[in-house]
Design a protein around this motif. Structure first.
Motif, PDB file in Angstrom:
ATOM      1  N   GLN A  38       0.842  -1.199   0.000  1.00  0.00           N
ATOM      2  CA  GLN A  38       0.000   0.000   0.000  1.00  0.00           C
ATOM      3  C   GLN A  38       0.881   1.255   0.000  1.00  0.00           C
ATOM      4  O   GLN A  38       0.619   2.200  -0.746  1.00  0.00           O
ATOM      5  CB  GLN A  38      -0.921  -0.015   1.222  1.00  0.00           C
ATOM      6  CG  GLN A  38      -1.937   1.099   1.229  1.00  0.00           C
ATOM      7  CD  GLN A  38      -2.833   1.047   2.470  1.00  0.00           C
ATOM      8  OE1 GLN A  38      -2.765   0.130   3.283  1.00  0.00           O
ATOM      9  NE2 GLN A  38      -3.670   2.052   2.609  1.00  0.00           N
ATOM     10  N   PHE A  39       1.943   1.247   0.794  1.00  0.00           N
ATOM     11  CA  PHE A  39       2.853   2.393   0.838  1.00  0.00           C
ATOM     12  C   PHE A  39       3.526   2.591  -0.521  1.00  0.00           C
ATOM     13  O   PHE A  39       3.619   3.718  -1.019  1.00  0.00           O
ATOM     14  CB  PHE A  39       3.907   2.204   1.937  1.00  0.00           C
ATOM     15  CG  PHE A  39       4.897   3.330   2.008  1.00  0.00           C
ATOM     16  CD1 PHE A  39       4.530   4.569   2.508  1.00  0.00           C
ATOM     17  CD2 PHE A  39       6.200   3.152   1.568  1.00  0.00           C
ATOM     18  CE1 PHE A  39       5.443   5.624   2.569  1.00  0.00           C
ATOM     19  CE2 PHE A  39       7.118   4.193   1.622  1.00  0.00           C
ATOM     20  CZ  PHE A  39       6.737   5.427   2.125  1.00  0.00           C
ATOM     21  N   VAL A  43       3.673   5.734  -3.197  1.00  0.00           N
ATOM     22  CA  VAL A  43       4.925   6.283  -3.751  1.00  0.00           C
ATOM     23  C   VAL A  43       4.825   6.358  -5.269  1.00  0.00           C
ATOM     24  O   VAL A  43       5.207   7.367  -5.881  1.00  0.00           O
ATOM     25  CB  VAL A  43       6.144   5.437  -3.322  1.00  0.00           C
ATOM     26  CG1 VAL A  43       7.398   5.871  -4.065  1.00  0.00           C
ATOM     27  CG2 VAL A  43       6.367   5.533  -1.817  1.00  0.00           C
ATOM     28  N   ASP A  44       4.287   5.307  -5.886  1.00  0.00           N
ATOM     29  CA  ASP A  44       4.153   5.284  -7.344  1.00  0.00           C
ATOM     30  C   ASP A  44       3.204   6.375  -7.850  1.00  0.00           C
ATOM     31  O   ASP A  44       3.396   6.902  -8.939  1.00  0.00           O
ATOM     32  CB  ASP A  44       3.652   3.919  -7.815  1.00  0.00           C
ATOM     33  CG  ASP A  44       4.702   2.826  -7.653  1.00  0.00           C
ATOM     34  OD1 ASP A  44       5.898   3.151  -7.512  1.00  0.00           O
ATOM     35  OD2 ASP A  44       4.319   1.633  -7.645  1.00  0.00           O
ATOM     36  N   GLU A  45       2.193   6.711  -7.049  1.00  0.00           N
ATOM     37  CA  GLU A  45       1.184   7.685  -7.461  1.00  0.00           C
ATOM     38  C   GLU A  45       1.597   9.130  -7.211  1.00  0.00           C
ATOM     39  O   GLU A  45       1.069  10.036  -7.835  1.00  0.00           O
ATOM     40  CB  GLU A  45      -0.125   7.430  -6.704  1.00  0.00           C
ATOM     41  CG  GLU A  45      -0.809   6.133  -7.058  1.00  0.00           C
ATOM     42  CD  GLU A  45      -1.963   5.814  -6.119  1.00  0.00           C
ATOM     43  OE1 GLU A  45      -2.326   6.654  -5.261  1.00  0.00           O
ATOM     44  OE2 GLU A  45      -2.492   4.697  -6.224  1.00  0.00           O
ATOM     45  N   SER A  46       2.516   9.360  -6.278  1.00  0.00           N
ATOM     46  CA  SER A  46       2.819  10.726  -5.852  1.00  0.00           C
ATOM     47  C   SER A  46       4.267  11.121  -6.128  1.00  0.00           C
ATOM     48  O   SER A  46       5.197  10.578  -5.516  1.00  0.00           O
ATOM     49  CB  SER A  46       2.531  10.871  -4.356  1.00  0.00           C
ATOM     50  OG  SER A  46       3.019  12.105  -3.876  1.00  0.00           O
ATOM     51  N   ALA A  47       4.448  12.096  -7.005  1.00  0.00           N
ATOM     52  CA  ALA A  47       5.793  12.610  -7.294  1.00  0.00           C
ATOM     53  C   ALA A  47       6.387  13.264  -6.056  1.00  0.00           C
ATOM     54  O   ALA A  47       7.603  13.161  -5.813  1.00  0.00           O
ATOM     55  CB  ALA A  47       5.737  13.599  -8.453  1.00  0.00           C
ATOM     56  N   ASP A  48       5.556  13.920  -5.243  1.00  0.00           N
ATOM     57  CA  ASP A  48       6.053  14.571  -4.025  1.00  0.00           C
ATOM     58  C   ASP A  48       6.579  13.545  -3.025  1.00  0.00           C
ATOM     59  O   ASP A  48       7.642  13.740  -2.423  1.00  0.00           O
ATOM     60  CB  ASP A  48       4.951  15.413  -3.372  1.00  0.00           C
ATOM     61  CG  ASP A  48       4.619  16.663  -4.173  1.00  0.00           C
ATOM     62  OD1 ASP A  48       5.477  17.103  -4.977  1.00  0.00           O
ATOM     63  OD2 ASP A  48       3.506  17.188  -4.005  1.00  0.00           O
ATOM     64  N   LEU A  49       5.842  12.458  -2.839  1.00  0.00           N
ATOM     65  CA  LEU A  49       6.289  11.406  -1.920  1.00  0.00           C
ATOM     66  C   LEU A  49       7.559  10.752  -2.447  1.00  0.00           C
ATOM     67  O   LEU A  49       8.494  10.466  -1.684  1.00  0.00           O
ATOM     68  CB  LEU A  49       5.175  10.375  -1.707  1.00  0.00           C
ATOM     69  CG  LEU A  49       5.484   9.243  -0.725  1.00  0.00           C
ATOM     70  CD1 LEU A  49       5.917   9.778   0.636  1.00  0.00           C
ATOM     71  CD2 LEU A  49       4.258   8.333  -0.583  1.00  0.00           C
ATOM     72  N   ARG A  50       7.605  10.513  -3.744  1.00  0.00           N
ATOM     73  CA  ARG A  50       8.808   9.932  -4.365  1.00  0.00           C
ATOM     74  C   ARG A  50      10.013  10.844  -4.119  1.00  0.00           C
ATOM     75  O   ARG A  50      11.098  10.393  -3.787  1.00  0.00           O
ATOM     76  CB  ARG A  50       8.557   9.729  -5.863  1.00  0.00           C
ATOM     77  CG  ARG A  50       9.190   8.515  -6.432  1.00  0.00           C
ATOM     78  CD  ARG A  50       8.819   8.174  -7.869  1.00  0.00           C
ATOM     79  NE  ARG A  50       8.166   9.170  -8.678  1.00  0.00           N
ATOM     80  CZ  ARG A  50       6.850   9.238  -8.892  1.00  0.00           C
ATOM     81  NH1 ARG A  50       6.039   8.371  -8.348  1.00  0.00           N
ATOM     82  NH2 ARG A  50       6.337  10.181  -9.660  1.00  0.00           N
ATOM     83  N   ARG A  51       9.811  12.153  -4.266  1.00  0.00           N
ATOM     84  CA  ARG A  51      10.880  13.125  -4.046  1.00  0.00           C
ATOM     85  C   ARG A  51      11.342  13.089  -2.586  1.00  0.00           C
ATOM     86  O   ARG A  51      12.532  13.141  -2.298  1.00  0.00           O
ATOM     87  CB  ARG A  51      10.408  14.529  -4.431  1.00  0.00           C
ATOM     88  CG  ARG A  51      11.489  15.531  -4.635  1.00  0.00           C
ATOM     89  CD  ARG A  51      11.052  16.859  -5.273  1.00  0.00           C
ATOM     90  NE  ARG A  51       9.631  17.219  -5.236  1.00  0.00           N
ATOM     91  CZ  ARG A  51       8.754  16.975  -6.210  1.00  0.00           C
ATOM     92  NH1 ARG A  51       9.123  16.356  -7.313  1.00  0.00           N
ATOM     93  NH2 ARG A  51       7.492  17.348  -6.090  1.00  0.00           N
ATOM     94  N   LEU A  52      10.395  12.986  -1.650  1.00  0.00           N
ATOM     95  CA  LEU A  52      10.730  12.898  -0.231  1.00  0.00           C
ATOM     96  C   LEU A  52      11.604  11.677   0.045  1.00  0.00           C
ATOM     97  O   LEU A  52      12.555  11.739   0.814  1.00  0.00           O
ATOM     98  CB  LEU A  52       9.456  12.829   0.625  1.00  0.00           C
ATOM     99  CG  LEU A  52       9.679  12.627   2.126  1.00  0.00           C
ATOM    100  CD1 LEU A  52      10.264  13.886   2.759  1.00  0.00           C
ATOM    101  CD2 LEU A  52       8.381  12.226   2.814  1.00  0.00           C
ATOM    102  N   ILE A  53      11.271  10.582  -0.607  1.00  0.00           N
ATOM    103  CA  ILE A  53      12.003   9.332  -0.398  1.00  0.00           C
ATOM    104  C   ILE A  53      13.392   9.363  -1.041  1.00  0.00           C
ATOM    105  O   ILE A  53      14.361   8.912  -0.454  1.00  0.00           O
ATOM    106  CB  ILE A  53      11.185   8.150  -0.956  1.00  0.00           C
ATOM    107  CG1 ILE A  53      10.021   7.881  -0.023  1.00  0.00           C
ATOM    108  CG2 ILE A  53      12.025   6.903  -1.134  1.00  0.00           C
ATOM    109  CD1 ILE A  53       9.069   6.851  -0.532  1.00  0.00           C
ATOM    110  N   ALA A  96      13.948   2.142   0.226  1.00  0.00           N
ATOM    111  CA  ALA A  96      12.665   1.491   0.540  1.00  0.00           C
ATOM    112  C   ALA A  96      12.122   0.651  -0.621  1.00  0.00           C
ATOM    113  O   ALA A  96      11.702  -0.487  -0.398  1.00  0.00           O
ATOM    114  CB  ALA A  96      11.636   2.524   1.001  1.00  0.00           C
ATOM    115  N   PRO A  97      12.122   1.152  -1.876  1.00  0.00           N
ATOM    116  CA  PRO A  97      11.610   0.304  -2.960  1.00  0.00           C
ATOM    117  C   PRO A  97      12.387  -1.018  -3.096  1.00  0.00           C
ATOM    118  O   PRO A  97      11.780  -2.080  -3.291  1.00  0.00           O
ATOM    119  CB  PRO A  97      11.769   1.181  -4.206  1.00  0.00           C
ATOM    120  CG  PRO A  97      11.712   2.582  -3.673  1.00  0.00           C
ATOM    121  CD  PRO A  97      12.414   2.520  -2.345  1.00  0.00           C
TER     122      PRO A  97
END
Length: 186
Positions: A38-39, A43-53, A96-97
């Motif tokens: 789910q997490f 991450v796949d859906e959100s560029a902002d979350l991907r950037r944070l990671i 994480a990925p």
């Protein structure tokens, strides 16, 4: 694989193994996998979350605060949430990925399944996915779980990673081989 790739996959594997052992002891292997999946979907859906990671610009505290907010909003808890927060605290969130992929491979192996990573130039149709699962299952004698991704740079064909084996039938690779052969002739 470069030394850096080997180091990264080694770290991801160690974290995933520790997580798998903890989840196994708690009887929460599937629940942990569901939370991680789910997490990663978020991450796949959100560029902002991907950037944070992925970005080293964010401090450990900022990453922990960010993922804590995302996990809370998504209702992800338990071992999966604690693991993601720990990874953020340890400045390993960019891995994480890879950690989730390694965890999925461990859970699949525990169920007698094999994970195959398939990259194609375009999204595969459901009939192609089923045919590929059947062919790989026949070749390995195991149930196959496909993790698909799209890379338009392949032009056509597939790249299949199954355990330590990789089969690359992409047009990009074939064209590069042809280009090398032409240079040797010329």
């Amino acid at each position: 694989m470069t030394d850096k790739d080997s180091l990264v996959s080694g770290v991801a594997r160690r974290y995933a193994t520790a997580l798998f052992e903890l989840a196994s002891e708690a009887g929460a292997i599937e629940a942990t996998e569901a939370g991680l999946n789910q997490f990663m979907a978020l991450v796949d859906e959100s560029a902002d979350l991907r950037r944070l990671i992925e970005s080293p610009v964010f401090s450990s505290d900022e990453q922990v605060a960010g993922v804590t907010a995302v996990l809370g909003a998504a209702g992800i808890g338990g071992i999966a949430a604690n693991f993601i927060k720990l990874v953020a605290r340890n400045r390993r969130l960019f891995l994480a990925p890879s950690m989730v992929r390694a965890y999925r491979a461990l859970t699949a192996a525990a169920r007698g399944e094999t994970v195959a990573e398939v990259t194609s130039a375009e999204p595969l149709s459901s009939s192609h996915v089923e045919a590929l699962k059947a062919a790989l299952g026949e070749a390995t004698g195991r149930k196959i779980i496909l993790e698909t991704s799209v890379d338009p740079a392949l032009i056509g064909g597939l790249v299949v990673k199954l355990g330590s084996r990789m089969i690359d039938t992409s047009l990009r690779t074939k064209l590069n081989s042809l280009k090398l052969a032409m240079k040797e002739v010329g």
